[in-house]
Every structure is written in structure tokens, then in C-alpha cells.
Design an enzyme around this catalytic site. Structure first.
Site, PDB file in Angstrom:
ATOM      1  N   PRO A  99     -92.600  54.971  13.933  1.00 24.01           N
ATOM      2  CA  PRO A  99     -93.179  54.117  14.978  1.00 24.01           C
ATOM      3  C   PRO A  99     -94.085  54.896  15.918  1.00 24.01           C
ATOM      4  CG  PRO A  99     -90.760  54.148  15.064  1.00 24.01           C
ATOM      5  CD  PRO A  99     -91.179  55.217  14.130  1.00 24.01           C
ATOM      6  N   GLU A 100     -95.324  54.446  16.024  1.00 25.33           N
ATOM      7  CA  GLU A 100     -96.264  55.040  16.976  1.00 25.33           C
ATOM      8  C   GLU A 100     -96.594  53.978  18.027  1.00 25.33           C
ATOM      9  OE1 GLU A 100     -99.424  57.367  15.367  1.00 25.33           O
ATOM     10  OE2 GLU A 100     -98.331  57.797  13.532  1.00 25.33           O
TER      11      GLU A 100
ATOM     12  N   LYS B 274     -94.151  56.638  23.753  1.00 27.02           N
ATOM     13  CA  LYS B 274     -93.320  56.021  22.725  1.00 27.02           C
ATOM     14  C   LYS B 274     -91.897  55.743  23.216  1.00 27.02           C
ATOM     15  CE  LYS B 274     -94.979  59.119  19.654  1.00 27.02           C
ATOM     16  NZ  LYS B 274     -95.074  59.833  18.367  1.00 27.02           N
TER      17      LYS B 274
ATOM     18  N   ARG C 254     -96.058  69.505  10.034  1.00 27.85           N
ATOM     19  CA  ARG C 254     -96.254  68.114   9.616  1.00 27.85           C
ATOM     20  C   ARG C 254     -97.426  68.025   8.646  1.00 27.85           C
ATOM     21  NH1 ARG C 254     -94.282  64.473  13.459  1.00 27.85           N
ATOM     22  NH2 ARG C 254     -94.625  62.930  11.837  1.00 27.85           N
TER      23      ARG C 254
END
Ligand SMILES: [Zn+2]
Length: 261
Positions: free
Chosen positions: A2-3, A58, A251
Site C-alpha cells: 500500500p502506497e 502512509k 529493494r
């Protein structure tokens, strides 16, 4: 993952389900979440009315009538499941906010990496965040200043929540592709015209009118609409070059070496 757009959508659902209602109980079901919110601590929220929901980067905050706040973060996989306290508990419910009207808001997370805690009035466990990526105040000048001391690549810098709040791995990669900037470009040295393109690109990917975002929230449906993310080896939609994957700050970064220079 989720961003900002997904968290914004989740916060909207939370607002609809919870604002104006009263907390009956906050429960944690998984030891990893209980470490941050013990049952004793959770009792602070009991009987308090939820006055508003705030998205900060977030994080999602449920502001309570006495000035305390329930602070949540989905991390990699979290989401809300909104139902009734009489419903069977979701298999991966890690915590739940139960309301006196019988609503149960479960924090569902396969990997149990999500967080829930309670801040007393005047306390804050939310780290210092940069300007919100969806803020109308975001300009190239602001971004230049925020990046000026970052001696790292532009992609990990954009994911640093103290530079800009809300961008994660997917939208940082997509914005850089749109702006035709290499993710490896030194963050502090991206020239102004490129930063202007980048700000437009960020607004496109996370803005309230983002077509990309609204598609993405349809549970993975937009994966096919993404330009670079998770498309290693596939042709670039702009130049036909091959999408590459590198690792930055642990990442995966997807980009087109052909047109992102
Ligand atoms: Zn390309």
C-alpha cells in the site's frame, strides 16, 4: 504494497465506518502487534469517540475525543476489513477496533508486519515526515531543497519518507519513468527542468485524479497498466527498450535504461 493512493482509499473507508462512533475495544491478536500495544494500553481508547481520521504519509490516525490517537501503518500488506463484531474473525486479522454500534474494523495482514499503537495527547510515534507527495504545495523548488543533502540515488531518496511522504517502491519507479530520469541519478544533482517533470509525474501517479492510482486500487488490476514496476525483460512502452531490474537500498528498482537517463 500500500502506497499513498491505496492508503488514501483505505482512510476513506475507515472514515466512513468509524468517524463519530465510539470505541468499544481495541484488540491485538498477534504477539508482534501486541508488543507495540498492550491490552492495558489499548484500554485508553475504550469509551472514546472517534472525532476524525487523518492520513499522514502512509500512516492512518484515528483522533479520539480526549486528544489521544490510534496510530496505524499497513507496512507491506495490511488492509482494513470492515464488518460486524458478530462476523467470524478474518484468519489474518492481527488487530481490531470494535465500535459500540457493533462495527468491527479488522487490521488484516498475512505477514503481520502492520502496526497499531496509541499516542496519548501530546505524544507522537509518527516519525518526522516530509511534505505529502499529493500536497498541492509540492513544487520543483521544494523537491530540490528536500533532496539537496541526499547523497543517494534519486529512487531511494524519493522513498525516504522524511524527503517526501507517501511514495513507495511502485510509484517512485513509475514517476521516474514518466519523468525520464534514471533511478540511479544522484538525488542532489537532478537538474531543475527534470525536477519539474518529476513533480508533474509524482502528481500524476499519486494525485487524487490519478488514473493509475484508481486502477491500482482495484486489487492488482492496474499491474498491467504500470509502465515499469514488475516488468523486467518486457518492452518499454515509450522506446521499446528492455525494462531492467536493479537493487537499490535492498529493494528492487525497475526502469528503462534506454530512455531513463
Ligand atoms: Zn524506454
Amino acid at each position: 504494497m500500500p502506497e499513498l493512493p491505496e492508503v488514501r482509499a483505505a482512510a476513506k473507508r475507515l472514515d466512513k465506518a468509524a468517524t463519530g462512533k465510539t470505541v468499544a475495544a481495541v484488540k491485538t491478536f498477534h504477539p508482534a502487534l501486541r508488543r507495540k500495544l498492550s491490552p492495558q494500553r489499548a484500554r485508553i481508547a475504550k469509551g472514546q469517540r472517534i472525532v476524525s481520521i487523518e492520513r499522514r504519509g502512509k500512516h492512518q490516525l484515528l483522533h479520539l475525543e480526549k486528544g489521544d490517537a490510534i496510530v496505524t501503518h499497513f507496512r507491506m500488506n495490511g488492509d482494513w476489513e470492515i464488518g460486524k463484531t458478530s462476523d467470524p474473525l478474518h484468519r489474518f486479522a492481527r488487530a481490531a477496533i470494535e465500535l459500540t454500534d457493533g462495527t468491527r474494523i479488522s487490521l488484516v495482514d498475512l505477514r503481520a508486519l502492520s502496526q497499531i499503537t496509541i499516542d496519548r495527547e501530546g505524544e507522537s510515534t509518527v516519525p518526522k515526515l516530509g511534505l505529502d507527495a499529493a500536497s498541492p504545495d509540492l513544487t520543483a523548488e521544494h523537491l530540490k531543497e528536500a533532496l539537496s543533502k541526499r547523497k543517494i540515488g534519486i529512487k531511494p531518496a524519493l522513498m525516504d519518507q522524511s524527503v517526501l511522504a507517501g511514495l513507495g517502491n511502485i510509484y517512485a519507479a513509475e514517476a521516474l519513468w514518466l519523468a525520464e530520469i534514471s533511478p540511479k541519478a544522484p538525488a542532489s544533482k537532478v537538474p531543475m527542468p527534470k525536477l519539474e517533470k518529476l513533480v508533474d509525474a509524482i502528481k500524476f501517479v499519486v494525485g487524487p485524479k490519478s488514473k493509475l492510482a484508481s486502477r491500482y486500487t482495484e486489487k492488482g488490476a492496474a499491474k498491467h497498466r504500470l509502465a515499469v514496476y514488475d516488468r523486467e525483460g518486457q518492452p518499454c512502452r515509450r522506446c521499446g527498450g528492455e525494462i531492467a531490474r536493479i537493487t537499490q537500498a535492498g529493494r528492487s528498482t525497475y526502469f528503462c535504461p534506454g530512455c531513463q537517463r
